[in-house]
Design a protein around this motif. Sequence first.
Motif, PDB file in Angstrom:
ATOM      1  N   ARG A   1     -88.401  20.532  93.898  1.00  0.00           N
ATOM      2  CA  ARG A   1     -88.037  20.309  92.510  1.00  0.00           C
ATOM      3  C   ARG A   1     -88.582  19.008  91.952  1.00  0.00           C
ATOM      4  O   ARG A   1     -88.236  18.619  90.854  1.00  0.00           O
ATOM      5  N   GLY A   2     -89.411  18.321  92.698  1.00  0.00           N
ATOM      6  CA  GLY A   2     -89.985  17.093  92.174  1.00  0.00           C
ATOM      7  C   GLY A   2     -88.902  16.103  91.849  1.00  0.00           C
ATOM      8  O   GLY A   2     -88.039  15.818  92.658  1.00  0.00           O
TER       9      GLY A   2
ATOM     10  N   CYS B   1     -93.078  11.907  97.759  1.00  0.00           N
ATOM     11  CA  CYS B   1     -93.035  13.306  97.341  1.00  0.00           C
ATOM     12  C   CYS B   1     -92.683  13.420  95.864  1.00  0.00           C
ATOM     13  O   CYS B   1     -93.273  14.204  95.127  1.00  0.00           O
ATOM     14  N   GLU B   2     -91.706  12.639  95.409  1.00  0.00           N
ATOM     15  CA  GLU B   2     -91.308  12.703  94.011  1.00  0.00           C
ATOM     16  C   GLU B   2     -92.417  12.194  93.103  1.00  0.00           C
ATOM     17  O   GLU B   2     -92.621  12.706  92.004  1.00  0.00           O
ATOM     18  N   THR B   3     -93.154  11.172  93.551  1.00  0.00           N
ATOM     19  CA  THR B   3     -94.278  10.676  92.757  1.00  0.00           C
ATOM     20  C   THR B   3     -95.348  11.748  92.612  1.00  0.00           C
ATOM     21  O   THR B   3     -95.916  11.945  91.530  1.00  0.00           O
ATOM     22  N   ALA B   4     -95.623  12.468  93.705  1.00  0.00           N
ATOM     23  CA  ALA B   4     -96.612  13.544  93.643  1.00  0.00           C
ATOM     24  C   ALA B   4     -96.163  14.642  92.698  1.00  0.00           C
ATOM     25  O   ALA B   4     -96.958  15.190  91.929  1.00  0.00           O
ATOM     26  N   ALA B   5     -94.854  14.984  92.742  1.00  0.00           N
ATOM     27  CA  ALA B   5     -94.339  16.014  91.845  1.00  0.00           C
ATOM     28  C   ALA B   5     -94.428  15.569  90.397  1.00  0.00           C
ATOM     29  O   ALA B   5     -94.758  16.354  89.509  1.00  0.00           O
TER      30      ALA B   5
ATOM     31  N   ALA C   1     -93.289   7.376  83.279  1.00  0.00           N
ATOM     32  CA  ALA C   1     -94.042   7.262  84.529  1.00  0.00           C
ATOM     33  C   ALA C   1     -94.715   5.902  84.669  1.00  0.00           C
ATOM     34  O   ALA C   1     -95.331   5.619  85.703  1.00  0.00           O
ATOM     35  N   GLY C   2     -94.611   5.065  83.620  1.00  0.00           N
ATOM     36  CA  GLY C   2     -95.205   3.737  83.670  1.00  0.00           C
ATOM     37  C   GLY C   2     -96.708   3.733  83.511  1.00  0.00           C
ATOM     38  O   GLY C   2     -97.380   2.787  83.928  1.00  0.00           O
ATOM     39  N   LEU C   3     -97.249   4.774  82.871  1.00  0.00           N
ATOM     40  CA  LEU C   3     -98.696   4.883  82.720  1.00  0.00           C
ATOM     41  C   LEU C   3     -99.185   4.360  81.377  1.00  0.00           C
ATOM     42  O   LEU C   3    -100.386   4.175  81.196  1.00  0.00           O
ATOM     43  N   VAL C   4     -98.274   4.162  80.430  1.00  0.00           N
ATOM     44  CA  VAL C   4     -98.649   3.591  79.130  1.00  0.00           C
ATOM     45  C   VAL C   4     -97.625   2.535  78.741  1.00  0.00           C
ATOM     46  O   VAL C   4     -96.511   2.515  79.244  1.00  0.00           O
TER      47      VAL C   4
ATOM     48  N   ASP D   1     -96.597  13.425  89.138  1.00  0.00           N
ATOM     49  CA  ASP D   1     -98.000  13.484  88.753  1.00  0.00           C
ATOM     50  C   ASP D   1     -98.425  14.921  88.466  1.00  0.00           C
ATOM     51  O   ASP D   1     -99.187  15.178  87.531  1.00  0.00           O
ATOM     52  N   SER D   2     -97.943  15.868  89.261  1.00  0.00           N
ATOM     53  CA  SER D   2     -98.289  17.272  89.045  1.00  0.00           C
ATOM     54  C   SER D   2     -97.723  17.769  87.719  1.00  0.00           C
ATOM     55  O   SER D   2     -98.385  18.509  86.990  1.00  0.00           O
ATOM     56  N   ASN D   3     -96.493  17.366  87.401  1.00  0.00           N
ATOM     57  CA  ASN D   3     -95.906  17.750  86.117  1.00  0.00           C
ATOM     58  C   ASN D   3     -96.704  17.169  84.955  1.00  0.00           C
ATOM     59  O   ASN D   3     -96.942  17.847  83.953  1.00  0.00           O
ATOM     60  N   LEU D   4     -97.111  15.915  85.085  1.00  0.00           N
ATOM     61  CA  LEU D   4     -97.900  15.296  84.020  1.00  0.00           C
ATOM     62  C   LEU D   4     -99.239  16.000  83.851  1.00  0.00           C
ATOM     63  O   LEU D   4     -99.700  16.214  82.725  1.00  0.00           O
TER      64      LEU D   4
END
Length: 203
Positions: A21-22, A42-46, A200-203, A48-51
């Motif tokens: 479930r991310g 694992c949660e970070t990968a989930a 996600a802290g990307l912007v 990223d996949s959702n994004l």
Amino acid sequence: MTWRWSWRAATSLLRPSPPARGIAGEGAATACVRASVSVELCETAAMDSNLLFWTAALSNMGMVVVLAAAGVRMRRRNQISRHRRLMQAGSVLVILFLPSYFAKLHFLGRENMDVWSSGAVWVLRFHEVFVLLMLLFGFLALRRGLALARTGNATLDPSDPPAAPERARGHRLAGWMAVGTAVAGLLTACLVLLGMYQRAGLV
């Protein structure tokens, strides 16, 4: 005993395992523990996949709006065949998104709404309403457009009978509503995705 054990083993292999479930709940933690992977990784990968999925979905919706706008332009130029092809191409993109969304729910799960602000949740709800209205009016426009296909309104042939005025108006109204709600859905989708990137802290 042997054949019973073999049957149970075979059916357990065929039975789908619960999806990770991310960031959405306990599914990610359980899957990570079983796979001997850290929960954070694992949660970070989930996430990223959702994004990645929603970024691709936004691009898809943007293409739908571009095709719809081009279709409207062709209709104003009385290029009915091009208008029809462009609108049908946009409809295909919408239809293709639906199974991909359900696949995303199965493999990645839902987003963790607990970390969303109330404003972000409201923007998402407005986006969902616009998408539902787009689907409804798009279906009506497509259905009424098919009913007009053999009339003089579509063929531009004077020998073909003209469509009833109420049918032509109904198709035009449904089409404009579909385009308008698609644009509103695209704008709200941009806001939703921006919020996801910020969390996600990307912007």
